[in-house]
Scaffold this motif. Structure first.
Motif, short mmCIF file in Angstrom:
data_model
loop_
_atom_site.label_atom_id
_atom_site.label_comp_id
_atom_site.label_asym_id
_atom_site.label_seq_id
_atom_site.Cartn_x
_atom_site.Cartn_y
_atom_site.Cartn_z
N VAL A 1 -74.20 63.30 28.57
CA VAL A 1 -75.11 62.47 27.95
C VAL A 1 -75.06 62.68 26.73
O VAL A 1 -75.33 63.56 25.86
CB VAL A 1 -76.55 62.58 28.62
N TYR B 1 -82.70 61.83 30.41
CA TYR B 1 -83.43 61.05 31.60
C TYR B 1 -82.37 60.21 32.20
O TYR B 1 -82.67 59.40 33.08
CB TYR B 1 -83.96 59.83 30.61
N VAL B 2 -80.98 60.36 31.91
CA VAL B 2 -80.09 59.78 32.62
C VAL B 2 -79.57 60.95 33.68
O VAL B 2 -78.62 61.68 33.65
CB VAL B 2 -78.89 59.45 31.84
N PRO B 3 -79.97 60.87 35.01
CA PRO B 3 -79.54 61.74 36.14
C PRO B 3 -78.19 61.48 36.47
O PRO B 3 -77.59 60.34 36.57
CB PRO B 3 -80.50 61.19 37.43
#
Lengths: 338, 219
Positions: free
Chosen positions: B197, B153-155
């Motif tokens: 990530v 979810y961490v662009p």
């Protein structure tokens, strides 16, 4: 003969044991280094080693009439560059056909932001000048070791050029001495002046996606609305602002915490309704980021610190109780575990 | 060349050299004139091909480096058992190492005024780092899991923005480190994942003695 020489070196190393903590001379070396990095004109190539990765980079630093500009270029094929000056920071990512533009919102010039290494830094780091001037990378260097006293910050081993105090070799390490990242200069040229043309990007960014946020939000009256309840020992709020960040639709609250050497930024922005919340830890080079969703906002702590530090700080962000008050200047610190 | 150096060199060319050993290898290379000369040559090839540094390496760069390596009997003979290796996989470590070897020999440094560099009365080969090796190495205070996930979810772009914005508030040294990371991360993997990530949360090894006072590290 050879044995005698090794004995001599061994003896030298015994006498070269670090001075006691609180060495003002060591701190002066750090300040000299910071000044040199910021105020001198130079052009160099260095190897950046992080984990299994290594990257060759070129740095060009130009100071002209108190105006600083700097260009950092990857020489290893990606063509990535960062060019910064008093107005903005531009990141060229040709491998992604993307350009990021961050407008600098500070009132201060790049030169004014130089850190001061005061005695209070010794509470959280031991800063030592190790041994006498030795040769490193063929140059006469002084070694300075900055050792963190707890697990919330990193340390440095620095080999500073005797004459210019430029760091010819530097290692970022954790509290146990494990090297996280290493920078080795292969070439460094101190210049009288550097032509403006050297600060131009080599990539043509035509047709790239430009991420920029030019409209600057007006700073509202003395209230950021958020606070960090508990911080690792020594970290204090040093500044905060509401700023536009490329890629964010709404203005972002940006709080900066520092222990005098390491710094952590906390970014808080309202989350767009359709967007997925970000949660978890991420790493960019030697920096860690920790993101969490809070009250419809995305909270992200970023810093060149251990994961535990960004996590602890992000976990401790809360809305300020009194809307009229600025963030608490020195929240209750997290206990250090030396 | 001694056998340990050969092994380290081999590991380095395979990109498998633990980071802590690079330093050692660099030191040994600096003492071994034959090895240093070979590697220095690769460094020169790399520099020449790179020109002013902003030109991408030509397409046959890998082949030419490979040819240069093959032409070196000592290196060739210590190559690990023939495995199918994609040149692109070991090009970067090899090129990086070559530069490191160049570094080990001497850092070219010019000063604004012609500097007088008096000969040092002695050239200390003892590493101060070894003198000051921390004795406390039993356990790390935290563990960062190595496993990563590409779906997260961490662009990447979002975090890059944050990291760049943050770097303006770092010390000069911290900033250079952070920005170098932005330039180096994920530049060669061809994915849109500039950020590594970590999915698993770090597990503190040494729990705080009083957990109630450390909300940030509790689980």
């Amino acid at each position: 003969m050879i044995t005698a020489r090794y004995c001599f070196l061994l003896l030298m190393s015994v006498f070269a044991l670090p001075a006691r903590a609180g060495d003002p001379d060591a701190r002066q070396w750090l300040e000299r280094m910071s000044r040199a990095l910021a105020e001198q004109n130079y052009d160099g190539k260095f190897l950046h080693v992080s984990g299994e990765r290594s990257e060759t980079l070129r740095i060009i630093h130009r100071v002209d009439k108190d105006k600083v500009s700097e260009r950092l270029v990857s020489l290893d094929g990606s063509g990535r560059e960062v060019i910064r000056n008093d107005e903005e920071v531009v990141v060229y990512l040709p491998d992604r056909r993307t350009v990021l533009v961050e407008k600098r919102t500070g009132d201060t010039s790049l030169l004014a932001a130089l850190p001061k290494y005061t005695e209070s830094l010794e509470q959280h780091y031991s800063i030592e000048k190790v041994g006498k001037v030795t040769k490193t990378l063929g140059q006469r260097t002084q070694m300075i070791i900055v050792q963190p006293r707890d697990q919330y910050r990193y340390g440095y081993r620095l080999w500073l050029h005797e004459e210019t105090a430029m760091p010819l070799k530097s290692q970022l390490s954790d509290r146990n001495g494990h090297v996280i990242e290493q920078i080795l200069f292969a070439e460094l040229h101190m210049r009288d002046r550097i032509p403006v043309s050297d600060l131009k990007p080599a990539v043509s960014a035509e047709g790239f996606r430009w991420l920029r946020q030019d409209a600057q939000p007006v700073r509202v009256a003395g209230n950021v609305g958020w606070t960090v309840i508990r911080l690792p020992a020594g970290f204090r709020l040093t500044t905060w602002r509401i700023q536009a960040i490329a890629g964010s639709s709404a203005p972002v609250r940006h709080l900066v915490f520092s222990d005098g050497l390491a710094s952590v930024s906390v970014f808080i922005e309202p989350r767009a309704p359709q967007s997925e919340p970000m949660h978890g830890l991420a790493r960019v080079g030697a920096a860690f980021a920790y993101s969490r969703d809070l009250d419809g906002h995305q909270v992200t702590a970023v810093g060149e610190v251990p994961a535990a530090t960004v996590e602890a700080i992000a976990a401790s962000v809360a809305r300020a109780n009194n809307a009229a008050s600025a963030p608490a200047p020195s929240p209750e610190p997290l206990p250090a575990r030396p | 060349m001694t056998d340990p150096v050969k092994e380290q060199l081999s590991a380095c060319l395979d990109g498998e050299l633990p980071e802590g050993e690079l330093d050692l290898l660099v030191k040994q290379v600096s003492r071994d004139s034959q090895l240093g000369a070979s590697l220095g040559r690769y460094a020169l090839i790399g520099e020449a091909l790179r020109g002013q540094g902003t030109v991408a390496a030509p397409a046959d760069f890998a082949k030419r480096i490979a040819a240069a390596i093959d032409a070196e009997p000592p290196l060739h003979s210590v190559s690990p058992p023939a495995t199918q290796r994609n040149p692109a996989q070991w090009l970067r470590p090899a090129a990086g190492f070559a530069i490191a070897a160049g570094v080990a020999a001497v850092a070219i440094l010019t000063l604004r005024q012609p500097a007088e560099l008096p000969e040092a009365p002695y050239i200390a080969q003892t590493s101060p780092a070894q003198i000051n090796e921390p004795s406390d190495s039993d356990s790390a205070s935290y563990i960062v899991p190595a496993n990563t996930a590409s779906s997260s979810y961490v662009p990447a772009a979002r975090l890059t923005n944050y990291v760049v914005a943050h770097s303006e508030y770092s010390t000069p040294l911290g900033r250079r480190s952070v920005l170098s990371g932005v330039l180096a991360e994920g530049a060669d993997d061809g994915t849109d994942q500039s950020v590594e990530v970590v999915t698993d949360e770090p597990q503190p090894v040494d729990q705080p003695t009083d957990q109630s006072t450390a909300p940030g590290t509790q689980r």
